[in-house]
Design a protein around this motif. Structure first.
Motif, PDB file in Angstrom:
ATOM      1  N   UNK A 343      32.937  35.413  28.093  1.00  0.00           N
ATOM      2  CA  UNK A 343      31.555  35.000  27.820  1.00  0.00           C
ATOM      3  C   UNK A 343      31.301  33.585  28.342  1.00  0.00           C
ATOM      4  N   UNK A 344      32.250  32.675  28.096  1.00  0.00           N
ATOM      5  CA  UNK A 344      32.089  31.292  28.564  1.00  0.00           C
ATOM      6  C   UNK A 344      32.063  31.218  30.083  1.00  0.00           C
ATOM      7  N   UNK A 345      33.016  31.897  30.708  1.00  0.00           N
ATOM      8  CA  UNK A 345      33.148  31.817  32.168  1.00  0.00           C
ATOM      9  C   UNK A 345      32.003  32.529  32.881  1.00  0.00           C
ATOM     10  N   UNK A 346      31.568  33.660  32.324  1.00  0.00           N
ATOM     11  CA  UNK A 346      30.467  34.396  32.948  1.00  0.00           C
ATOM     12  C   UNK A 346      29.195  33.556  32.935  1.00  0.00           C
ATOM     13  N   UNK A 347      28.946  32.871  31.829  1.00  0.00           N
ATOM     14  CA  UNK A 347      27.757  32.015  31.763  1.00  0.00           C
ATOM     15  C   UNK A 347      27.889  30.829  32.716  1.00  0.00           C
ATOM     16  N   UNK A 348      29.072  30.227  32.742  1.00  0.00           N
ATOM     17  CA  UNK A 348      29.299  29.062  33.598  1.00  0.00           C
ATOM     18  C   UNK A 348      29.154  29.407  35.072  1.00  0.00           C
ATOM     19  N   UNK A 349      29.679  30.564  35.464  1.00  0.00           N
ATOM     20  CA  UNK A 349      29.689  30.951  36.880  1.00  0.00           C
ATOM     21  C   UNK A 349      28.581  31.926  37.251  1.00  0.00           C
ATOM     22  N   UNK A 350      27.674  32.186  36.284  1.00  0.00           N
ATOM     23  CA  UNK A 350      26.528  33.066  36.522  1.00  0.00           C
ATOM     24  C   UNK A 350      26.969  34.435  37.036  1.00  0.00           C
ATOM     25  N   UNK A 351      27.922  35.021  36.318  1.00  0.00           N
ATOM     26  CA  UNK A 351      28.424  36.353  36.657  1.00  0.00           C
ATOM     27  C   UNK A 351      28.054  37.329  35.544  1.00  0.00           C
ATOM     28  N   UNK A 352      27.826  38.577  35.902  1.00  0.00           N
ATOM     29  CA  UNK A 352      27.458  39.609  34.922  1.00  0.00           C
ATOM     30  C   UNK A 352      28.704  40.384  34.499  1.00  0.00           C
ATOM     31  N   UNK A 353      29.644  39.668  33.919  1.00  0.00           N
ATOM     32  CA  UNK A 353      30.875  40.295  33.435  1.00  0.00           C
ATOM     33  C   UNK A 353      30.714  40.536  31.939  1.00  0.00           C
ATOM     34  N   UNK A 354      30.944  41.778  31.508  1.00  0.00           N
ATOM     35  CA  UNK A 354      30.699  42.121  30.101  1.00  0.00           C
ATOM     36  C   UNK A 354      31.970  42.374  29.301  1.00  0.00           C
TER      37      UNK A 354
END
Length: 474
Positions: A343-354
């Motif tokens: 969740x942290x990394x997806x938000x930081x890197x603007x990725x849609x990883x769930x």
């Protein structure tokens, strides 16, 4: 003259202690605040400490004069006894400025005499509301701990729940020193920061210093600061880390890397609550109110044995000792940690990883993580960056992580052994891998905990192998 009720209702169970040497004045004030629904008591100022311990007030309303020096030491003394209380100083207008200079900024509220009842009632109502919010926040933190989170701290294992409870207790104490011990990468700095953010010092400064990063010849100057001309090259006054942290929290990471003579000076400074810059004239001490947190990746016992940590400093830091477990000892926390890091990394890197697929998660669970939580976080961030699908897959992990996870612990099968013997060996190897954790072992084996216990009882019936006996008591 009656006081108009123009403030919201307050909690009936808020306890207020009035401290004044004016008998008539303190009793009148006690009766007034009691009429507003508070639980009020009144004592002379020299009985504050004794009464505070038995009455446990939420608010202390104390009458001070500029020439009275006990106000300067009263709040630290209350904190030293573990008494956390909101304080309101009552003083003549002419004395207020002088009193404010002797007491740490932000430590008290002030109200001028003669007391305006409406102003006092508004102030007490605000404090009562703050107390209610504080209590609600504390209840919320307890619920979060049960759910396996406290701020950025994540984990549902028994060891991490214990850590979270200690963090909450340390934060509530506000001033007691804390020692955090754990291997590199276990999250010592994160825990220190969480203690600060949950404490009453959250609005004060937070200063983190890595002692191993301070040059030997500049350690003292970096911590205590110096005056202009204190030594060659000191062309201006410099604030040290202690002064920067005044009114807040100072983290000294790898405390045993601080020179032992400076450890002694640090202890004197913290206990005296006075800061003396290098080169400052006698009498120019600065009042100091700092909460000290020390962390170390080395065992304090070993550090003392080899003369790298002073016993008196360790005794001072021993009020709260928080030991952070390595990640290999809490592998059941990996799914929750992975979810939080994604969740942290997806938000930081603007990725849609769930999330993460099952194969990838199993590889992560089978690694031993010598770099602990920090290594896992870095691996997840790297995987999030390279991932092309909504779920992280094994192919998104670094090669060394994939190999270590897929290989995992193993044992050799010998031709000629019975299936019962192979099963017995496999169960004990799995228990070794989980450090005796039967719940985790049963999960890995794909059997119920009851079935695992039945197997161990059956093996015990066949022989008296010490390994079997040991596993029964783990």
């Amino acid at each position: 003259m009656p006081v108009r009720n123009n403030t919201p209702d307050v909690k009936q169970d808020v306890r207020i202690l009035v401290a004044s040497d004016d008998l008539s004045g303190r009793e009148t004030l006690r009766d007034l605040i009691s009429s507003w629904g508070f639980d009020g008591r009144a004592v002379p100022r020299d009985q504050v400490l004794e009464e505070a311990q038995s009455f446990a007030p939420h608010v202390l309303l104390i009458d001070l004069k500029a020439q009275q020096k006990d106000g300067e030491s009263l709040l630290p003394e209350l904190q030293a006894r573990g008494i956390e209380v909101a304080t309101v100083v009552m003083a003549e207008e002419a004395d207020l400025r002088s009193i404010e200079r002797t007491i740490r900024p932000g430590a008290c509220d002030y109200i001028s005499k003669p007391i305006n009842p409406n102003n006092l009632r508004v102030l007490l109502a605000e404090l009562a509301t703050q107390l209610k919010v504080s209590e609600e926040n504390q209840q919320l933190r307890r619920k979060l701990i049960e759910a396996g989170t406290l701020g950025p701290i994540v984990g549902q294992s028994t060891a991490m729940r214990r850590v979270m409870r200690l963090v909450e207790e340390a934060a509530a104490s506000n001033s007691a020193p804390v020692s955090i011990v754990g291997e590199s990468g276990t999250g010592k700095k994160m825990v220190a920061r969480t203690i600060h953010e949950l404490s009453a010092r959250r609005n004060g400064p937070y200063v983190a210093v890595t002692c191993s990063g301070l040059p030997d010849d500049l350690m003292e100057s970096e911590l205590w600061g110096h005056e202009r001309g204190a030594f060659a090259g000191a062309d201006r006054r410099r604030e040290g880390f202690l002064a920067m942290a005044n009114g807040g929290t100072l983290l000294l990471d790898e405390i045993s890397d601080l020179k032992t003579e400076l450890q002694a000076k640090l202890l004197r400074t913290i206990e005296d609550k006075k800061l003396h810059r290098i080169g400052a004239h006698n009498g120019n001490e600065i009042p100091l109110d700092v909460r000290l947190i020390a962390s170390s990746s080395k065992s304090p016992t070993e550090a003392m044995r080899y003369g790298r940590l002073r016993e008196d400093l360790f005794s001072h830091l021993n009020t709260f000792v928080i030991e952070l477990p390595p990640l290999r000892d809490r592998l059941e926390d990996i799914p929750a940690l992975v979810e939080a890091f994604i969740a942290q990394s997806a938000e930081k890197n603007r990725k849609s990883i769930t999330g993460v697929d099952n194969e990838c998660l199993e590889i992560l669970r089978l690694n031993r993580w010598p770099g602990n939580v920090l290594q896992l976080r870095n691996v997840i961030e790297r995987a999030t960056v390279v991932a092309r699908r909504p779920l992280l897959a094994a192919g998104d992990l670094p090669v060394d992580i994939r190999r270590a996870g897929r290989k995992g612990p193993h044992f050799e099968l010998r031709i000629g052994e019975s299936l019962d013997e192979v099963e017995r060996e496999f169960i004990f190897k799995t228990l070794d891998f989980t450090n005796g954790n039967k719940v985790r072992a049963a999960q890995i084996l794909g059997i119920s905990l009851k079935t695992l216990y039945n197997r161990l009882v059956r093996y015990q019936g066949k022989d008296h192998d010490p390994a079997v006996e040991s596993s029964r008591h783990n």
